[in-house]
Write a protein that holds these residues in place. Structure first.
Motif, PDB file in Angstrom:
ATOM      1  N   GLY A 149      92.015 -11.397  88.812  1.00 39.59           N
ATOM      2  CA  GLY A 149      91.958 -12.157  87.558  1.00 39.59           C
ATOM      3  C   GLY A 149      90.688 -11.997  86.771  1.00 39.59           C
ATOM      4  O   GLY A 149      90.461 -12.714  85.790  1.00 39.59           O
ATOM      5  N   HIS A 150      89.818 -11.040  87.162  1.00 40.77           N
ATOM      6  CA  HIS A 150      88.553 -10.846  86.462  1.00 40.77           C
ATOM      7  C   HIS A 150      88.665  -9.762  85.405  1.00 40.77           C
ATOM      8  O   HIS A 150      89.517  -8.866  85.488  1.00 40.77           O
ATOM      9  CB  HIS A 150      87.452 -10.467  87.458  1.00 40.77           C
ATOM     10  CG  HIS A 150      87.224 -11.499  88.523  1.00 40.77           C
ATOM     11  ND1 HIS A 150      86.932 -12.805  88.247  1.00 40.77           N
ATOM     12  CD2 HIS A 150      87.280 -11.400  89.889  1.00 40.77           C
ATOM     13  CE1 HIS A 150      86.798 -13.487  89.380  1.00 40.77           C
ATOM     14  NE2 HIS A 150      87.013 -12.657  90.393  1.00 40.77           N
ATOM     15  N   LEU A 151      87.797  -9.831  84.413  1.00 40.16           N
ATOM     16  CA  LEU A 151      87.666  -8.759  83.426  1.00 40.16           C
ATOM     17  C   LEU A 151      86.668  -7.752  83.955  1.00 40.16           C
ATOM     18  O   LEU A 151      85.586  -8.140  84.423  1.00 40.16           O
ATOM     19  CB  LEU A 151      87.179  -9.325  82.092  1.00 40.16           C
ATOM     20  CG  LEU A 151      88.054 -10.401  81.429  1.00 40.16           C
ATOM     21  CD1 LEU A 151      87.359 -10.945  80.187  1.00 40.16           C
ATOM     22  CD2 LEU A 151      89.410  -9.821  81.070  1.00 40.16           C
ATOM     23  N   VAL A 152      86.989  -6.470  83.877  1.00 41.36           N
ATOM     24  CA  VAL A 152      86.125  -5.441  84.452  1.00 41.36           C
ATOM     25  C   VAL A 152      85.757  -4.418  83.393  1.00 41.36           C
ATOM     26  O   VAL A 152      86.628  -3.902  82.679  1.00 41.36           O
ATOM     27  CB  VAL A 152      86.808  -4.733  85.640  1.00 41.36           C
ATOM     28  CG1 VAL A 152      85.871  -3.670  86.228  1.00 41.36           C
ATOM     29  CG2 VAL A 152      87.184  -5.751  86.711  1.00 41.36           C
ATOM     30  N   VAL A 153      84.471  -4.124  83.288  1.00 38.92           N
ATOM     31  CA  VAL A 153      83.954  -3.065  82.418  1.00 38.92           C
ATOM     32  C   VAL A 153      83.402  -1.971  83.326  1.00 38.92           C
ATOM     33  O   VAL A 153      82.668  -2.263  84.280  1.00 38.92           O
ATOM     34  CB  VAL A 153      82.854  -3.594  81.477  1.00 38.92           C
ATOM     35  CG1 VAL A 153      82.292  -2.465  80.631  1.00 38.92           C
ATOM     36  CG2 VAL A 153      83.400  -4.707  80.591  1.00 38.92           C
ATOM     37  N   GLN A 154      83.759  -0.708  83.044  1.00 35.51           N
ATOM     38  CA  GLN A 154      83.358   0.421  83.891  1.00 35.51           C
ATOM     39  C   GLN A 154      82.217   1.209  83.263  1.00 35.51           C
ATOM     40  O   GLN A 154      82.098   1.296  82.043  1.00 35.51           O
ATOM     41  CB  GLN A 154      84.545   1.354  84.126  1.00 35.51           C
ATOM     42  CG  GLN A 154      85.720   0.734  84.864  1.00 35.51           C
ATOM     43  CD  GLN A 154      86.863   1.720  85.019  1.00 35.51           C
ATOM     44  OE1 GLN A 154      87.011   2.665  84.239  1.00 35.51           O
ATOM     45  NE2 GLN A 154      87.695   1.492  86.029  1.00 35.51           N
ATOM     46  N   ALA A 155      81.389   1.793  84.132  1.00 38.01           N
ATOM     47  CA  ALA A 155      80.331   2.708  83.697  1.00 38.01           C
ATOM     48  C   ALA A 155      80.106   3.717  84.819  1.00 38.01           C
ATOM     49  O   ALA A 155      80.080   3.352  85.995  1.00 38.01           O
ATOM     50  CB  ALA A 155      79.040   1.948  83.397  1.00 38.01           C
TER      51      ALA A 155
END
Length: 520
Positions: free
Chosen positions: A92-98
């Motif tokens: 249920g989390h928002l994930v930003v990738q790098a």
């Protein structure tokens, strides 16, 4: 009823939260920009099946929504990056990738994450370099370092640089999930602690600001009173901070964990004041449709602060006296007596002993509430404290208005100290607040203060046209004695003459001394 997006659910949820009385629901407004919430369809449909969500159902769904966090995952291994991302989104989390430090820094500039996963070795640097930069960008964000070649030395260095955890690969995603929950909970607790400390620092008003002898004497006197739990009478002119001192006494005294009930006796008629203090039974008077608890009951085991007690109606005073003498009272329209364990702090800007002589205040009540009485000095008697108070007020205003703190020029400082301040600290605060709201520059000039054209001399009735020098001296001595409540030693010190000389002038001019606090 179907939902097109979580944004529509937000509208429904927020609307019905007003009926449920849930403050938590108002914190969900940020969902209006999020259309990727997973795992909530069942809960949403369940809530929508109810005509009006209950407090419990709102709390269940709201708790799940508020657990969602924004995560930044930094790793150059595409498989690990995809695996962590998929698992965390499933939670249920928002994930930003790098995939490198450059893209990670850009992500940090766009939005602050709640927690970061970073691989130790990246194409354009390592985790230690990232942690050093993170300190300057978002020092409060917890960061978990992942590495395929962990050593104790490396772990120690990472923790010293601010890493929350140091984990060696391979790692189970469920373990990472537990670290996320622990990290987010830790951050929430830190924010709560910071909020409490900031609130305390900002709103814990200090009634003893300054270095003057008058304010230091006040502090000594009140500390002697703290453990007594006896009635306290605070005397002082309008705006000197009587209410602030009463709240300080409550916070520092033995009843700090109990209620502090504030009553403005000047703002209520006899009928309203009696009803507010003692409560009433149903049918006690026209309009009394239900029974009502009084403020005396509400203050049980705590402190009842009676502000401007000198304005209390004579018919109400004996009922208050009964509470003070035996802790007993009756509600309006009630036969049986009730009990209440209260400590009374009273405040007034009037000369109560003079009111007693004029039969405007009961003598027995006066002696009961003045078991221990103190006087807060006006600003004109502690001019050396004015700049300290002014700078504190300006600092608080800067915080409230989200602006840089304004500074007083030398001329403005001189003007503040020369002014008589008939409204005391309250007037000082009003003047500085007006300048803070309307001033266009960082510096406060004398003209910016817009102080009335009056001074201590001009506002004193002793210095009026047509009076002889003898009349002026007589009136001035009477004025100082009145302000010092008959304390000859303090009056002589203000006048700059020996005590024996002042006694002789009092006798010569036939000046009566208030026996309320007189040393004669």
């Amino acid at each position: 009823m179907a939902l097109a997006s979580p944004a529509l659910f937000l509208v429904y949820f927020y609307t019905h939260s007003l009926r449920c009385g849930l403050e938590e629901c108002r914190q969900l407004r940020w969902l209006s920009n999020n259309h990727t919430v997973r795992g909530l369809d069942t809960d949403i449909q369940w809530v929508l099946s109810l005509k009006v969500p209950t407090k419990q159902t709102c709390a269940i769904v709201g708790e799940g929504l508020l657990k969602q966090a924004r995560l930044l995952v930094i790793d150059d291994d595409a498989a690990i990056l995809a695996g962590i991302t998929e698992y965390m989104r499933g939670e249920g989390h928002l994930v930003v990738q790098a995939s490198n430090l450059e893209s990670a820094y850009k992500a940090l500039e766009n939005a602050m994450p709640d927690l970061i996963f970073v691989d130790y070795q990246l194409p354009d640097g390592d985790a230690l370099t990232f942690l050093a930069t993170l300190k300057h960008m978002h020092a409060s964000v917890p960061c978990i370092v992942l590495t395929g070649h962990g050593t104790i030395d490396l772990a120690v260095r990472a923790i010293k640089e601010g890493a929350e955890q140091f984990i060696t690969k391979p790692v189970q995603f469920a373990v990472l999930g537990s670290y996320v929950r622990a990290g987010l909970e830790n951050q929430k607790n830190k924010r709560k602690q910071l909020a409490r400390s900031l609130h305390t620092a900002r709103y814990d008003k200090n009634p003893f600001q300054g270095t003057s002898a008058a304010i230091r004497q006040l502090e000594q006197e009140i500390h002697r009173f703290l453990e007594t739990e006896r009635p306290l009478l605070i005397q002082g002119e309008t705006g000197t901070g009587k209410g602030v001192l009463a709240e300080w006494v409550h916070k520092k005294g033995p009843r700090a964990e109990e209620a502090f009930v504030d009553v403005n006796c000047a703002g209520l008629s006899k009928e309203l004041l009696e009803s507010e203090l003692f409560g009433h039974e149903k049918g006690a008077f026209t309009g009394a449709s239900v029974s009502k608890q009084g403020l005396v009951e509400a203050a049980h085991r705590g402190i009842l602060f009676l502000d401007e007690i000198g304005e209390m109606d004579l018919l109400v005073q004996p009922k208050l006296l009964k509470v003070l003498e035996n802790n007993r009272f009756r509600r309006l329209g009630e036969v049986r007596e009730r009990s209440a364990d209260i400590q009374v702090i009273a405040a007034t800007n009037r000369n109560l002993m003079q009111a007693v002589r004029e039969m405007k205040f009961r003598e027995d009540l006066y002696f009961r509430i003045s078991t221990f009485h103190i006087r807060i000095p006006p600003l004109r008697e502690r001019t050396e404290d004015i700049l300290t108070l002014a700078n504190t007020i300006l600092r608080n205003l800067a915080s409230d208005l989200a602006q840089d703190q304004k500074e007083l020029t030398a001329g403005a400082q001189t003007a503040l100290k020369a002014y008589s301040w008939p409204g005391n600290i309250r007037e000082l605060r009003n003047v500085l607040e007006r300048v803070a709201l309307t001033g266009d520059t960082h510096l406060i000039q004398t003209d910016d203060l817009a102080l009335p054209q009056r001074s201590s001399v001009a506002s004193n009735p002793a210095f009026q046209p047509g009076l002889t020098l003898e009349d002026m001296e007589r009136q001035y001595i009477r004025s100082v004695l009145r302000e010092e409540h008959g304390k000859v030693t303090q009056a002589a010190a203000r006048l700059g003459i020996p005590r024996s000389t002042l006694y002789q002038k009092i006798k010569t001019y036939g000046i009566p001394i208030d026996v309320e606090s007189s040393e004669v």
